[in-house]
Design an enzyme around this catalytic site. Sequence first.
Site, PDB file in Angstrom:
ATOM      1  N   SER A 194     -10.640 -17.556 -23.670  1.00 29.44           N
ATOM      2  CA  SER A 194      -9.693 -17.793 -22.341  1.00 29.44           C
ATOM      3  C   SER A 194      -9.887 -19.239 -22.241  1.00 29.44           C
ATOM      4  O   SER A 194     -11.093 -19.812 -22.085  1.00 29.44           O
ATOM      5  CB  SER A 194     -10.159 -16.905 -21.263  1.00 29.44           C
ATOM      6  N   ASP A 219       2.119  -3.758  -9.612  1.00 27.74           N
ATOM      7  CA  ASP A 219       1.896  -4.977 -10.195  1.00 27.74           C
ATOM      8  C   ASP A 219       2.330  -5.265 -11.601  1.00 27.74           C
ATOM      9  O   ASP A 219       2.987  -6.052 -12.073  1.00 27.74           O
ATOM     10  CB  ASP A 219       0.544  -5.526 -10.106  1.00 27.74           C
ATOM     11  N   GLY A 243      -4.313 -12.696  -5.177  1.00 26.97           N
ATOM     12  CA  GLY A 243      -3.575 -11.392  -4.643  1.00 26.97           C
ATOM     13  C   GLY A 243      -2.128 -11.615  -5.481  1.00 26.97           C
ATOM     14  O   GLY A 243      -1.155 -10.848  -4.936  1.00 26.97           O
ATOM     15  N   LEU A 244      -1.854 -12.339  -6.387  1.00 26.50           N
ATOM     16  CA  LEU A 244      -0.591 -12.480  -7.387  1.00 26.50           C
ATOM     17  C   LEU A 244      -0.784 -11.791  -8.642  1.00 26.50           C
ATOM     18  O   LEU A 244      -0.005 -12.452  -9.437  1.00 26.50           O
ATOM     19  CB  LEU A 244      -0.324 -14.152  -7.388  1.00 26.50           C
ATOM     20  N   SER A 245      -1.743 -11.185  -8.593  1.00 30.45           N
ATOM     21  CA  SER A 245      -1.740 -10.295 -10.110  1.00 30.45           C
ATOM     22  C   SER A 245      -1.897 -10.898 -11.381  1.00 30.45           C
ATOM     23  O   SER A 245      -1.156 -10.644 -12.025  1.00 30.45           O
ATOM     24  CB  SER A 245      -0.446  -9.324 -10.205  1.00 30.45           C
ATOM     25  N   SER A 246      -2.885 -11.672 -11.294  1.00 28.29           N
ATOM     26  CA  SER A 246      -3.137 -12.242 -12.668  1.00 28.29           C
ATOM     27  C   SER A 246      -3.703 -11.305 -13.592  1.00 28.29           C
ATOM     28  O   SER A 246      -3.180 -11.585 -14.830  1.00 28.29           O
ATOM     29  CB  SER A 246      -4.413 -13.422 -12.503  1.00 28.29           C
ATOM     30  N   HIS A 299       0.925  -1.226  -0.051  1.00 25.98           N
ATOM     31  CA  HIS A 299       0.084   0.016   0.111  1.00 25.98           C
ATOM     32  C   HIS A 299       0.946   1.067  -0.047  1.00 25.98           C
ATOM     33  O   HIS A 299       0.560   2.348   0.531  1.00 25.98           O
ATOM     34  CB  HIS A 299      -0.941  -0.036   1.183  1.00 25.98           C
ATOM     35  N   THR A 300       1.892   1.275  -0.714  1.00 24.48           N
ATOM     36  CA  THR A 300       2.842   2.371  -0.783  1.00 24.48           C
ATOM     37  C   THR A 300       2.861   2.890  -2.153  1.00 24.48           C
ATOM     38  O   THR A 300       3.180   3.869  -2.349  1.00 24.48           O
ATOM     39  CB  THR A 300       4.233   2.064  -0.323  1.00 24.48           C
ATOM     40  N   ASP A 301       2.465   1.813  -3.258  1.00 26.25           N
ATOM     41  CA  ASP A 301       2.702   2.452  -4.540  1.00 26.25           C
ATOM     42  C   ASP A 301       1.808   3.653  -4.907  1.00 26.25           C
ATOM     43  O   ASP A 301       2.369   4.597  -5.728  1.00 26.25           O
ATOM     44  CB  ASP A 301       2.533   1.289  -5.500  1.00 26.25           C
TER      45      ASP A 301
END
Length: 355
Positions: free
Chosen positions: A60, A161, A113-116, A27-29
């Site tokens: 997909s 991300d 939360g792994l940025s798919s 939560h810094t970006d």
Amino acid sequence: MDFQQIFGTSPEAEASAPGRVNLLGEHTDYNDGFVLPTAIPQQTTVQLGLSWDGQHHFYSVALDERVTISEGHHTPSGFASYIFGCVRLLERQGYTIPPVNLHVTSSVPIGSGLSSSAALEVATLRGLRSLLNLDIDDVEIAQLAQQAESQYAGVQCGIMDQMASSLADTEHMLFLDTRSLQVRVMPFPAGAEVLAIDSGVPRTLAESGYNQRRSECEQAAHLLGVRALRDITDPQAVAELPEPLRRRARHVITEDNRVLEVLQGVSTERFGELMNASHASLRDDYEVSLSALDILVAMLQATPGVWGARLTGAGFGGACVALVVAGKVEAIAQDVLERYKRSGYAGRILVPQIE
Ligand code: GLA
């Protein structure tokens, strides 16, 4: 079904991009601050070819879903929105993008939360760059991917991300200054490996909670008279802010300081302590943890062979990351997951990738 089966021709270009796990700097970006992600082995791959019927066709494999987009089509929903956003943003940059057939496969877990989504955007932009010989570099790809996410998929995310997916590899940490976009590739802490575990709790409140935190940070920066919280280094400076802005700002400032400490060079032990402090700050000051995440993180932290652990990503569910003694990662993960299960939760190992 493969490209040939879906579109009846062979692909003319192919590109992949990884998901990411963030080791420190959460939560810094969107506060112009500092982050320290690494790429994960799981990737999203797109195959592309020109479409000759005047329409875009996106398919997909995971969803077994085909989306067709004609001229003047409004923004689609779901996976197609990310691809469509990338196409539109390139067009807005002045590139001519002909209709394409695009086929997506992915091993990046969705919703953990792994940025798919970043992996899909970056793979799409890389694929279009290769198909059409576009003159765009990896930083521009990350910037376009982030704009696609915020303007077409409706998520007001920062740039971590997409930068991680575009620039990081699985063998290093990527230090990123999200204001200047300056990066530094760094080795992992000595003798340590990365473990990521899905808590099994879906990130239900993630979007509303995320946007709320973002606006609290903006308010705090405004009251403190700075462009962004990144411009403050002394946590004491927030003492006069009203709650909850004081705690929100204190998290961001201390978190930035933790990442900057790593940049100076720290022992593996110290790195682990900083991860533990990050979790406490996310839990108590930023309030983006949940009891399942706290339980999982506490179990990891108390396990011999674990240097440190914290929630990773936006929070409100999703994954935890830990720094573990090299060579022991699987045994440690299985042991923790067994105990986590006895607490009533079902977790799973995300990284390392276990076939
Ligand atoms: C999400 C966002 C990122 C970042 C993290 C929290 O993953 O997409 O931009 O803000 O949350 O660190």
